[in-house]
Write an enzyme that holds these catalytic residues in place. Structure first.
Site, PDB file in Angstrom:
ATOM      1  N   ASP A   1       0.886  -1.161   0.000  1.00 28.73           N
ATOM      2  CA  ASP A   1       0.000   0.000   0.000  1.00 28.73           C
ATOM      3  C   ASP A   1       0.926   1.213   0.000  1.00 28.73           C
ATOM      4  O   ASP A   1       2.131   1.064  -0.254  1.00 28.73           O
ATOM      5  CB  ASP A   1      -0.999  -0.038   1.170  1.00 28.73           C
ATOM      6  CG  ASP A   1      -0.356   0.155   2.532  1.00 28.73           C
ATOM      7  OD1 ASP A   1       0.890   0.214   2.606  1.00 28.73           O
ATOM      8  OD2 ASP A   1      -1.091   0.250   3.529  1.00 28.73           O
TER       9      ASP A   1
ATOM     10  N   THR B   1       1.926  -2.694   8.775  1.00 29.82           N
ATOM     11  CA  THR B   1       2.186  -3.783   9.721  1.00 29.82           C
ATOM     12  C   THR B   1       2.255  -5.147   9.040  1.00 29.82           C
ATOM     13  O   THR B   1       2.687  -6.124   9.655  1.00 29.82           O
ATOM     14  CB  THR B   1       1.040  -3.868  10.758  1.00 29.82           C
ATOM     15  OG1 THR B   1      -0.191  -4.040  10.031  1.00 29.82           O
ATOM     16  CG2 THR B   1       0.964  -2.618  11.612  1.00 29.82           C
TER      17      THR B   1
ATOM     18  N   HIS C   1       5.716 -26.107   7.309  1.00 34.21           N
ATOM     19  CA  HIS C   1       4.540 -26.731   7.939  1.00 34.21           C
ATOM     20  C   HIS C   1       3.214 -26.289   7.340  1.00 34.21           C
ATOM     21  O   HIS C   1       2.271 -27.062   7.295  1.00 34.21           O
ATOM     22  CB  HIS C   1       4.517 -26.412   9.440  1.00 34.21           C
ATOM     23  CG  HIS C   1       5.604 -27.095  10.209  1.00 34.21           C
ATOM     24  ND1 HIS C   1       5.628 -27.150  11.584  1.00 34.21           N
ATOM     25  CD2 HIS C   1       6.715 -27.751   9.792  1.00 34.21           C
ATOM     26  CE1 HIS C   1       6.706 -27.817  11.981  1.00 34.21           C
ATOM     27  NE2 HIS C   1       7.392 -28.186  10.906  1.00 34.21           N
TER      28      HIS C   1
END
Ligand code: RB5
Length: 149
Positions: free
Chosen positions: A8, A67, A98
């Site tokens: 962004d 974030t 995993h």
């Protein structure tokens, strides 16, 4: 590998650093925007990159916002996407081994460029281990189907 990248307006400054690093590692990168620092909305780019990975135009995706949270949540709304937000390399590596993640997200307000590169490298170098983990990935796909995502 063929990698899709998006951000962004907050993640846009870190994006060229990561593109250059990915290219240095020998990958082909397509930038899904944005292409200016004008304020925009992270779901737009999370969805674009996620769709391109989900339809196999690109092998993997990288997303950057302030974030890494909003853009990874957005990407995870696209069926078949397993996006992880990471601020350290251990989780990045394990998320591939995993959880077979196909999109890596991080926050330009959380980590610096050198740590971001280290996370990218660990993530790309790791391989899905399959076995007992494959069954859990199938279970995740089942949740997605049952809930019409
Ligand atoms: C934009 O202000 C900010 O909310 C965005 O970059 C991101 O951190 C969202 O999760």
């Amino acid at each position: 590998m063929n990698i899709a990248i998006g951000s962004d307006h907050v993640g846009i400054e870190l994006k060229p650093v990561i593109i250059a690093y990915l290219e240095e590692l020998g990958h082909t990168v397509e930038d899904f925007g944005p292409f200016s620092t004008e304020r925009t909305d992270y779901p737009i780019y999370g969805e674009k990159v996620a769709k391109s990975v989900a339809n196999k135009t690109h092998d993997l995706g990288v997303l950057i916002c302030g974030t890494g949270v909003g853009i990874s949540i957005s990407a995870n709304k696209v069926a078949g996407i397993r996006a992880v937000v990471c601020s350290e390399p251990y989780s990045a590596k394990l998320s591939r081994e995993h959880n077979n993640t196909n999109i890596l997200a991080f926050g330009s307000r959380v980590i610096g460029s050198e740590l971001a590169k280290m996370i990218v490298k660990e993530w790309l170098d790791a391989e899905f281990e399959g076995g007992r983990h494959a069954k859990r990935i199938e279970m995740i796909a089942g949740i997605e189907q049952e809930n019409n995502q």
